[in-house]
Scaffold this active site. Structure first.
Site, PDB file in Angstrom:
ATOM      1  CB  CYS A 115      -5.636  10.374  13.936  1.00 33.79           C
ATOM      2  SG  CYS A 115      -4.342  10.302  15.181  1.00 33.79           S
ATOM      3  CG  HIS A 252      -6.054   6.373  12.119  1.00 31.28           C
ATOM      4  ND1 HIS A 252      -4.805   6.761  11.701  1.00 31.28           N
ATOM      5  CD2 HIS A 252      -6.108   6.640  13.458  1.00 31.28           C
ATOM      6  CE1 HIS A 252      -4.128   7.245  12.735  1.00 31.28           C
ATOM      7  NE2 HIS A 252      -4.900   7.180  13.811  1.00 31.28           N
ATOM      8  CG  ASN A 282      -1.519   6.744  15.400  1.00 28.82           C
ATOM      9  OD1 ASN A 282      -1.615   7.323  14.316  1.00 28.82           O
ATOM     10  ND2 ASN A 282      -2.356   6.935  16.396  1.00 28.82           N
TER      11      ASN A 282
HETATM   12  N1  ACO Z   1       4.696  -0.907  28.426  1.00 22.44           N
HETATM   13  C1  ACO Z   1       4.385  -1.628  29.525  1.00 22.44           C
HETATM   14  N2  ACO Z   1       3.368  -1.330  30.335  1.00 22.44           N
HETATM   15  C2  ACO Z   1       2.615  -0.261  30.026  1.00 22.44           C
HETATM   16  C3  ACO Z   1       2.888   0.545  28.885  1.00 22.44           C
HETATM   17  C4  ACO Z   1       3.988   0.176  28.091  1.00 22.44           C
HETATM   18  N3  ACO Z   1       4.312   0.879  26.980  1.00 22.44           N
HETATM   19  N4  ACO Z   1       1.968   1.524  28.854  1.00 22.44           N
HETATM   20  C5  ACO Z   1       1.162   1.365  29.909  1.00 22.44           C
HETATM   21  N5  ACO Z   1       1.542   0.284  30.613  1.00 22.44           N
HETATM   22  C6  ACO Z   1       0.974  -0.250  31.834  1.00 22.44           C
HETATM   23  C7  ACO Z   1       0.179   0.787  32.611  1.00 22.44           C
HETATM   24  O1  ACO Z   1       1.021   1.606  33.405  1.00 22.44           O
HETATM   25  C8  ACO Z   1      -0.712  -0.091  33.462  1.00 22.44           C
HETATM   26  O2  ACO Z   1       0.034  -0.570  34.553  1.00 22.44           O
HETATM   27  P1  ACO Z   1      -0.656  -0.653  35.993  1.00 22.44           P
HETATM   28  O3  ACO Z   1      -1.790  -1.626  35.823  1.00 22.44           O
HETATM   29  O4  ACO Z   1       0.465  -1.154  36.839  1.00 22.44           O
HETATM   30  O5  ACO Z   1      -1.109   0.738  36.327  1.00 22.44           O
HETATM   31  C9  ACO Z   1      -0.997  -1.269  32.531  1.00 22.44           C
HETATM   32  O6  ACO Z   1       0.020  -1.250  31.513  1.00 22.44           O
HETATM   33  C10 ACO Z   1      -2.352  -1.205  31.879  1.00 22.44           C
HETATM   34  O7  ACO Z   1      -2.519   0.122  31.369  1.00 22.44           O
HETATM   35  P2  ACO Z   1      -3.769   0.542  30.532  1.00 22.44           P
HETATM   36  O8  ACO Z   1      -3.648   1.964  30.124  1.00 22.44           O
HETATM   37  O9  ACO Z   1      -5.002   0.130  31.273  1.00 22.44           O
HETATM   38  O10 ACO Z   1      -3.558  -0.423  29.290  1.00 22.44           O
HETATM   39  P3  ACO Z   1      -4.545  -0.736  28.141  1.00 22.44           P
HETATM   40  O11 ACO Z   1      -4.827  -2.161  28.074  1.00 22.44           O
HETATM   41  O12 ACO Z   1      -5.707   0.211  28.125  1.00 22.44           O
HETATM   42  O13 ACO Z   1      -3.623  -0.401  26.889  1.00 22.44           O
HETATM   43  C11 ACO Z   1      -3.397   1.336  25.257  1.00 22.44           C
HETATM   44  C12 ACO Z   1      -3.117   0.896  26.698  1.00 22.44           C
HETATM   45  C13 ACO Z   1      -2.635   0.433  24.314  1.00 22.44           C
HETATM   46  C14 ACO Z   1      -2.921   2.769  25.081  1.00 22.44           C
HETATM   47  C15 ACO Z   1      -4.927   1.228  25.029  1.00 22.44           C
HETATM   48  O14 ACO Z   1      -5.637   1.930  25.997  1.00 22.44           O
HETATM   49  C16 ACO Z   1      -5.322   1.692  23.689  1.00 22.44           C
HETATM   50  O15 ACO Z   1      -5.092   1.022  22.716  1.00 22.44           O
HETATM   51  N6  ACO Z   1      -5.979   2.860  23.618  1.00 22.44           N
HETATM   52  C17 ACO Z   1      -6.286   3.451  22.358  1.00 22.44           C
HETATM   53  C18 ACO Z   1      -5.397   4.582  22.231  1.00 22.44           C
HETATM   54  C19 ACO Z   1      -4.746   4.726  20.893  1.00 22.44           C
HETATM   55  O16 ACO Z   1      -4.586   3.838  20.102  1.00 22.44           O
HETATM   56  N7  ACO Z   1      -4.361   5.945  20.684  1.00 22.44           N
HETATM   57  C20 ACO Z   1      -3.687   6.309  19.501  1.00 22.44           C
HETATM   58  C21 ACO Z   1      -3.994   7.694  19.227  1.00 22.44           C
HETATM   59  S1  ACO Z   1      -5.701   7.918  19.029  1.00 22.44           S
HETATM   60  C22 ACO Z   1      -6.039   7.459  17.526  1.00 22.44           C
HETATM   61  O17 ACO Z   1      -5.238   7.582  16.668  1.00 22.44           O
HETATM   62  C23 ACO Z   1      -7.363   6.804  17.349  1.00 22.44           C
END
Ligand code: ACO
Length: 327
Positions: A115, A252, A282
């Site tokens: 990225c 980004h 993204n």
């Molecule tokens: N839809 C519904 N539920 C979901 C989804 C989805 N698409 N994805 C995960 N969940 C569920 C999980 O299974 C979990 O359920 P559980 O509690 O029953 O186990 C629950 O949601 C919470 O999951 P978390 O992973 O803890 O959710 P979080 O609040 O951390 O959000 C996310 C996930 C959006 C990926 C977050 O961690 C994030 O924004 N991380 C940054 C990653 C990112 O943006 N990466 C992009 C690439 S890196 C870059 O470009 C910088």
């Protein structure tokens, strides 16, 4: 005395036609529009057609950047394509773009910093041109991220999209009292110890395939804001500016919550933050030039504006460049 600066001459972008909405994803995986919007700010993403490759997206964005710069491919000495999703293992996608644009002179290569690729590529182009290896470059970020997603993994497949963006840059020698133009400072960083936070579970040398995106989302989130503010503050300091001097912050476009957190930590007015992640998710290396393209074309970024670009991604890699806009 004169100072050599790399100026922005034009910007272009391209999104594939097909739009995939959150609602459509609801019918394929266990997710909801509300969950995706609340956690990421993403409403939809674009997906390349089966016969549309990264080099096609890149070529379209590059041609638009050349048009905006009032230049032709004959004027270009260097093409860098930042991508994680090349058409082929080799040759470089940049060579294929060179071919599609009808260029057989100069140099062309790909840059892989996930990225952060576009920020890395812009910084490398700046150094290349300042070292008199050429005068003008096309710097492109292009991705068909949809090809490396596991469409059954709801924790990753909702986050990414396809697209391309490009800038044309040119070096000029300026009198030192007019040198506050173009790329003013850049900071690049990486930390390979964090490679397993965001990676593909396959590759040419390991599995002889490309693999799928795997991510420890919370870990990425935890590190992102601190890494981004580190390089943004550094780039400001190197050029003798503060966050108050910025006209635009072009981050980004990974996730709305990371963007908001980084903007707050850097201390930038939210009205000065360019956000496009809602419309195309993204797009990895393509996201910063596409956001620049959007903000230039809707009249927000104007010549003379002080613009900070930044990115963070797999590796981890991260970087920022401070630019006095000139196109
Ligand atoms: N839809 C519904 N539920 C979901 C989804 C989805 N698409 N994805 C995960 N969940 C569920 C999980 O299974 C979990 O359920 P559980 O509690 O029953 O186990 C629950 O949601 C919470 O999951 P978390 O992973 O803890 O959710 P979080 O609040 O951390 O959000 C996310 C996930 C959006 C990926 C977050 O961690 C994030 O924004 N991380 C940054 C990653 C990112 O943006 N990466 C992009 C690439 S890196 C870059 O470009 C910088």
């Amino acid at each position: 005395m004169t100072i050599t600066r790399t100026l922005i001459r034009g910007v272009g972008g391209y999104l594939p036609e097909r739009i995939l909405t959150n609602k459509e994803l609801e019918s394929k995986i266990d997710t909801t529009h509300e969950w995706i919007v609340q956690r990421t700010g993403i409403e939809q993403r674009h997906v390349a057609a089966d016969d549309e490759f990264t080099s096609d997206l890149a070529t379209k964005a590059a041609q638009r950047a050349l048009d905006a710069a009032n230049m032709s491919i004959k004027d270009i000495d260097l093409i860098i394509v930042a991508t994680t999703t090349p058409d082929l293992t080799f040759p470089a996608t940049a060579a294929l773009v060179q071919h599609k644009l009808g260029m057989s002179h100069g140099a062309a290569f790909d840059l892989q910093a996930v990225c952060s690729g576009f920020v890395y590529a812009t910084t490398i182009a700046d150094s290349y041109l300042k070292n008199s290896l050429g005068k003008r470059a096309l710097v492109i970020g292009a991705e068909t991220a949809s090809r490396i997603l596991d469409w059954n993994d709801r924790t990753t497949c909702v986050l990414f999209g396809d697209g391309a963006g490009a800038i044309v840059v040119e070096t000029v020698d300026l009198p030192d009292d007019r040198a506050d133009q173009g790329i003013l400072s850049s900071r690049l960083r990486s930390n390979g110890n964090q490679w397993d936070k965001l990676y593909t579970d396959g590759g040419v040398s390991t599995t002889r395939s490309v693999g799928h995106v795997r991510m420890q989302g919370r870990e990425v989130f935890k590190h992102a804001v601190g890494m981004i503010s580190d390089v943004v503050d550094g780039a400001l300091e190197d050029a003798g500016y503060t966050a108050d001097d910025l006209d635009w912050f072009v981050p980004h476009q990974a996730n709305r919550r990371i963007i908001d957190g980084a903007g707050k930590k850097v201390g930038i007015d939210p009205k000065k933050v360019v956000i496009t992640v809602d419309k195309h998710a993204n797009t990895s290396a393509a996201s910063v030039p596409m956001a620049l393209n959007q903000a230039v074309n809707d009249g927000r970024i104007k010549p003379g504006d002080l613009v900070m670009i930044e990115a963070m991604g797999g590796g981890f890699t991260w970087g920022a460049s401070l630019i006095r806009w000139t196109s």
